[in-house]
Enzyme design. Structure first.
Site, mmCIF file in Angstrom:
data_model
loop_
_atom_site.group_PDB
_atom_site.id
_atom_site.type_symbol
_atom_site.label_atom_id
_atom_site.label_comp_id
_atom_site.label_asym_id
_atom_site.label_seq_id
_atom_site.Cartn_x
_atom_site.Cartn_y
_atom_site.Cartn_z
ATOM 1 N N ILE A 15 43.096 26.731 16.251
ATOM 2 C CA ILE A 15 44.396 27.389 16.435
ATOM 3 C C ILE A 15 45.500 26.387 16.782
ATOM 4 O O ILE A 15 46.645 26.536 16.341
ATOM 5 C CB ILE A 15 44.295 28.505 17.512
ATOM 6 C CG1 ILE A 15 45.557 29.373 17.492
ATOM 7 C CG2 ILE A 15 44.052 27.937 18.902
ATOM 8 C CD1 ILE A 15 45.431 30.646 18.323
ATOM 9 N N SER A 44 36.047 25.426 16.958
ATOM 10 C CA SER A 44 35.705 26.248 18.137
ATOM 11 C C SER A 44 36.491 27.553 18.167
ATOM 12 O O SER A 44 36.011 28.562 18.677
ATOM 13 C CB SER A 44 35.985 25.487 19.431
ATOM 14 O OG SER A 44 35.171 24.362 19.508
ATOM 15 N N TRP A 47 34.837 30.652 17.263
ATOM 16 C CA TRP A 47 33.798 31.174 18.169
ATOM 17 C C TRP A 47 34.362 31.894 19.390
ATOM 18 O O TRP A 47 33.604 32.495 20.155
ATOM 19 C CB TRP A 47 32.895 30.023 18.641
ATOM 20 C CG TRP A 47 32.126 29.456 17.498
ATOM 21 C CD1 TRP A 47 32.447 28.364 16.751
ATOM 22 C CD2 TRP A 47 30.941 30.006 16.921
ATOM 23 N NE1 TRP A 47 31.528 28.192 15.754
ATOM 24 C CE2 TRP A 47 30.589 29.181 15.836
ATOM 25 C CE3 TRP A 47 30.134 31.110 17.216
ATOM 26 C CZ2 TRP A 47 29.476 29.434 15.043
ATOM 27 C CZ3 TRP A 47 29.020 31.352 16.419
ATOM 28 C CH2 TRP A 47 28.711 30.522 15.362
ATOM 29 N N GLN A 49 35.665 34.443 21.895
ATOM 30 C CA GLN A 49 35.358 35.874 21.938
ATOM 31 C C GLN A 49 36.419 36.661 22.694
ATOM 32 O O GLN A 49 37.132 37.489 22.157
ATOM 33 C CB GLN A 49 33.986 36.091 22.582
ATOM 34 C CG GLN A 49 32.858 35.562 21.723
ATOM 35 C CD GLN A 49 31.490 35.932 22.261
ATOM 36 O OE1 GLN A 49 31.358 36.622 23.252
ATOM 37 N NE2 GLN A 49 30.463 35.451 21.594
ATOM 38 N N GLU A 114 39.235 40.062 32.497
ATOM 39 C CA GLU A 114 38.184 39.050 32.673
ATOM 40 C C GLU A 114 38.298 38.453 34.067
ATOM 41 O O GLU A 114 39.274 38.699 34.789
ATOM 42 C CB GLU A 114 38.292 37.963 31.594
ATOM 43 C CG GLU A 114 37.866 38.481 30.228
ATOM 44 C CD GLU A 114 37.942 37.432 29.129
ATOM 45 O OE1 GLU A 114 38.073 36.230 29.440
ATOM 46 O OE2 GLU A 114 37.883 37.817 27.962
ATOM 47 N N ASP A 207 36.225 13.674 18.936
ATOM 48 C CA ASP A 207 36.797 12.593 18.110
ATOM 49 C C ASP A 207 38.221 12.201 18.514
ATOM 50 O O ASP A 207 38.555 11.018 18.594
ATOM 51 C CB ASP A 207 36.827 13.005 16.626
ATOM 52 C CG ASP A 207 35.454 13.426 16.123
ATOM 53 O OD1 ASP A 207 34.446 13.046 16.741
ATOM 54 O OD2 ASP A 207 35.404 14.155 15.120
ATOM 55 N N HIS A 343 31.205 24.805 27.804
ATOM 56 C CA HIS A 343 32.103 25.730 27.114
ATOM 57 C C HIS A 343 33.455 25.101 26.784
ATOM 58 O O HIS A 343 33.971 25.306 25.700
ATOM 59 C CB HIS A 343 32.297 26.944 28.031
ATOM 60 C CG HIS A 343 33.105 28.046 27.445
ATOM 61 N ND1 HIS A 343 32.761 28.677 26.266
ATOM 62 C CD2 HIS A 343 34.246 28.658 27.879
ATOM 63 C CE1 HIS A 343 33.646 29.635 25.997
ATOM 64 N NE2 HIS A 343 34.561 29.628 26.949
ATOM 65 N N GLU A 367 42.296 21.795 22.925
ATOM 66 C CA GLU A 367 41.277 21.372 23.886
ATOM 67 C C GLU A 367 41.190 19.861 24.045
ATOM 68 O O GLU A 367 40.782 19.369 25.100
ATOM 69 C CB GLU A 367 39.909 21.951 23.488
ATOM 70 C CG GLU A 367 38.877 21.781 24.579
ATOM 71 C CD GLU A 367 37.559 22.482 24.299
ATOM 72 O OE1 GLU A 367 37.497 23.299 23.353
ATOM 73 O OE2 GLU A 367 36.594 22.213 25.035
ATOM 74 N N ARG A 378 39.579 26.243 34.225
ATOM 75 C CA ARG A 378 40.451 27.044 33.350
ATOM 76 C C ARG A 378 40.229 28.541 33.536
ATOM 77 O O ARG A 378 39.088 29.007 33.600
ATOM 78 C CB ARG A 378 40.173 26.674 31.887
ATOM 79 C CG ARG A 378 40.993 27.456 30.888
ATOM 80 C CD ARG A 378 40.714 26.988 29.472
ATOM 81 N NE ARG A 378 39.368 27.308 29.049
ATOM 82 C CZ ARG A 378 38.995 28.481 28.558
ATOM 83 N NH1 ARG A 378 39.860 29.472 28.431
ATOM 84 N NH2 ARG A 378 37.746 28.672 28.194
ATOM 85 N N LEU A 384 43.062 29.751 23.753
ATOM 86 C CA LEU A 384 43.733 30.041 22.473
ATOM 87 C C LEU A 384 45.248 30.029 22.698
ATOM 88 O O LEU A 384 46.015 29.522 21.883
ATOM 89 C CB LEU A 384 43.302 31.407 21.933
ATOM 90 C CG LEU A 384 41.838 31.568 21.500
ATOM 91 C CD1 LEU A 384 41.585 33.004 21.040
ATOM 92 C CD2 LEU A 384 41.468 30.595 20.391
#
Ligand code: SIN
Length: 515
Positions: A15, A44, A47, A49, A114, A207, A343, A367, A378, A384
Site C-alpha cells: 500500500i 505484506s 495479508w 486482516q 481491536e 531489502d 508481525h 514498514e 504499534r 496500512l
C-alpha cells in the site's frame, strides 16, 4: 536489461509504494514502480486482516491511543500527522478513487474494535482487508495511471555518492542495470523472513532497510520488532496453504486477527483455563506485547494455547478465517491452536513527515521506514494507514528533482552459481538465531552471542557477494544486514519497553551458537 531513467523510482508494491506512486503520478512525474513480487500475495499488505483505523469523533483520543500503545515513545508530531490525515486520505484514495467498499451494517460503516483502541474505529472488509485494498490498488495503478510497473524486478543496490542517491540497480531474470531517478522511494515492507514464524510473506527480507543502511542512511528503532500474539500455528500442515512457502518456514503460520478477540474470542492454556485476566486488566485486549508474552509463557508452561471462539458466531463473522482454518485442517470448534509470530517492524529508515531520509533524494515509506508513529510498539490497524498517508506525502514531495547520472557500482558475476543450498541453509541458521536470541524475550548474553553468530554469517554472505550476483544472495545479504541491525540495537537498549523485552539470563547455551 538496459539502463533506464525515471523521475521517481518506487521500490515495492504494498500500500505504501502504491500510494507514493499514485501521488507522484498525479503530480505529473514519470514514475517507475519496481517490485520483486510476481503475485499480489508477495506483499505484506495483501495479508493484512484487521483493517484501517480512521478518526471518528475524537481525534485526540485516537492520538492518545497510539501514544499509549507505544508506551509513550511515539513521536507526538508524527502521530498528529497520521491522525489529522487519516479520514480524508482513506476517503479520497480508498473510497473515492479506488471505490473500495468497507463493510457496513444498517447502511453505516461497521467499525471494528481491536486491542488498545478506546473505541471501535477500524474500517474493514471481513478480516481480509489487505487483500481487498491491495488488488484494486494494483489494478488501478496499472490500468488508470501512467506509472510503469515492473514486476519480478528486484532492487539490489542504491546508486549513491556523497550523501545523495541517484537511483538503484535493478535486476530481472538474472540481468541487472542501473535505473537513474530524480528521487528514489523505498517501500519494501518488513522483515518477516528473518524469523521462523511470521505473518509476513517470505519476500519480507528487509531489502530497503539494508540498502539504505549500506548507503549510509540513518536507521532507527530496530529493536522494536512486534510479535502478534495470535497466529494460527500447526506443526504439520500443507505448506501450499501457508503464506510462508519457504523451506525454512516452521509448520504453517497464518494470522488470526485481533478483531476475533475484539469480538469475544478467549485465550485458553493447555489446561483449558482462560489466563489473560491474570496478566492484564484488559485481558484478551491488553497491549499486543503483553498478550504475546503471556501466550509464550503459557505455551511453555502448559502446552498448546488455543483461541476459543465458541462464544461468538465465528463462521458468520469471520468467514474467511473459518475457510483458512479449514484449508489448514484446523477444526476451529475445538479452539484454534495459536502461537506468537513476528508481525511488524516498528523501526527502519529514519524519515521525516514527508518520508525524507537522511540521504538526499532517498525516501522511505511504509514498514521499511521509521516515521516515529509507532515508537516502541504499534497500535493495531495503523500500518496500512501509515503507508497510505505517508505514501501520499512522499509521492508529492519526491516530484521535481532532476535525473542525474553518476557511475553506478559494478556488481560482479565471476561465478554466478551459489553452492547448492547456500541461501536456504544460511536463512535457516539466521532464523534460528533471531528466534532464540532476538525474539519476544531477550537476554543480555543472548544478544551478545547473537551478534557474534550473525557477524560470522554476514561475513560468509559478503564473501560471496564480492564475486557473485543473484537475487537470492542479495536477499540473504539484506537479511543478514538487518538481523545485525536489530540485534545491535537491542543490545544497546538496556530498558525493556514496548516490543523490546529483556529478561534475566537463565537460558543454557543454544545449539544456534555452535554453528
Ligand atoms: C490484526 O488483524 O490483528 C492485525 C492488525 C494489525 O496488525 O494492525
Amino acid at each position: 536489461m538496459n539502463e533506464q531513467e525515471t523521475d521517481v523510482l518506487v521500490v515495492g508494491t504494498g500500500i505504501a509504494g502504491l500510494s507514493a506512486a499514485l501521488a507522484a503520478d498525479e503530480a505529473g512525474a514519470d514514475v517507475t514502480l519496481a517490485t520483486k513480487a510476481e503475485r499480489p500475495e508477495q506483499a505484506s499488505t495483501w495479508w493484512a486482516q484487521g483493517g484501517i483505523a480512521v478518526t471518528r469523533d475524537d481525534p485526540e483520543q485516537f492520538e492518545q491511543d497510539i501514544l499509549d500503545a507505544s508506551a509513550g515513545t511515539a513521536d507526538p508530531e508524527a502521530v498528529e500527522v497520521l491522525v489529522e490525515n487519516a479520514t480524508d486520505t482513506v476517503s479520497d484514495v480508498l473510497v473515492d478513487t479506488l471505490g473500495i467498499e468497507f463493510d457496513t451494517t444498517g447502511g453505516e460503516y461497521d467499525f471494528g474494535q481491536e486491542a488498545a483502541h478506546d473505541e471501535a474505529r477500524i474500517l474493514h472488509i471481513n478480516a481480509e482487508t489487505g487483500k481487498h485494498i491491495h488488488v484494486p490498488f494494483l489494478n488501478y495503478v496499472a490500468d488508470e495511471t501512467d506509472v510503469t510497473v515492473r514486476e519480478d524486478t528486484a532492487a539490489l543496490e542504491l546508486i549513491r555518492h556523497e550523501g545523495k542517491v541517484y537511483g538503484a540497480i535493478l535486476e530481472q531474470d538474472g540481468e541487472w542495470a542501473p535505473t537513474y531517478a530524480g528521487s528514489t522511494i523505498l517501500a519494501t515492507g518488513g522483515i518477516g523472513a528473518l524469523y521462523p514464524r511470521s505473518t509476513n510473506p517470505d519476500t519480507a527480507t528487509g531489502d530497503g532497510i539494508a540498502m539504505a543502511a549500506l548507503a549510509g542512511a540513518d536507521i532507527e528503532d530496530m529493536e522494536y520488532v512486534q510479535f502478534h500474539p495470535t497466529a494460527c500455528h500447526t506443526e504439520s500442515e500443507a505448506q501450499g496453504a501457508s503464506n510462508r512457502s519457504g523451506d525454512a518456514a516452521e509448520g504453517g503460520t497464518f494470522l488470526i486477527s485481533e478483531a476475533v478477540r475484539g469480538e469475544g474470542g478467549l485465550l485458553r492454556n493447555g489446561n483449558g483455563e482462560r489466563f489473560m485476566p491474570e496478566y492484564h486488566e484488559d485481558a484478551e485486549l491488553a497491549p499486543r506485547d503483553v498478550v504475546a508474552r503471556a501466550v509464550k509463557t503459557e505455551r511453555e508452561e502448559t502446552g498448546d494455547v488455543t483461541l476459543d471462539v465458541s462464544g461468538m458466531h465465528f463462521e458468520e463473522e469471520f468467514p474467511d478465517l473459518a475457510d483458512k482454518c479449514a484449508a489448514h485442517d484446523v477444526d476451529w470448534t475445538e479452539g484454534i491452536p495459536i502461537a506468537p509470530a513476528q508481525h511488524f517492524l516498528c523501526g527502519g529508515v529514519a524519515v521525516d513527515d514527508r518520508g525524507r531520509s537522511s540521504l538526499d533524494r532517498l525516501y522511505a515509506v511504509g514498514e521499511c521506514s521509521r516515521t516515529g508513529v509507532h515508537g516502541a510498539n504499534r497500535l493495531a490497524s495503523t500500518s496500512l494507514l501509515e503507508g497510505l498517508v505517508w505514501g501520499q506525502r512522499v509521492g508529492e514531495d519526491a516530484v521535481g528533482n532532476d535525473i542525474e547520472r553518476i557511475e553506478a557500482p559494478e556488481l560482479l558475476e565471476r561465478d554466478p552459481d551459489l553452492p547448492g543450498n547456500f541461501a536456504r541453509d544460511k536463512f535457516h541458521r539466521l532464523r534460528r538465531v533471531m528466534d532464540e536470541m532476538v525474539g519476544i524475550e531477550r537476554t543480555t548474553d543472548g544478544l551478545k552471542r547473537s551478534q557474534s553468530v550473525l557477524r560470522r554469517l554476514k561475513g560468509e554472505v559478503d564473501a560471496y557477494v564480492r564475486t557473485r550476483t543473484s537475487r537470492s544472495l542479495y536477499e540473504l545479504r539484506s537479511a543478514s544486514v538487518v538481523s545485525l541491525l536489530i540485534s545491535r540495537a537491542a543490545a544497546e537498549n538496556e530498558q525493556s519497553i514496548g516490543c523490546h523485552y529483556l529478561v534475566e539470563d537463565a537460558k543454557p547455551e543454544s545449539a544456534a551458537d555452535a554453528q
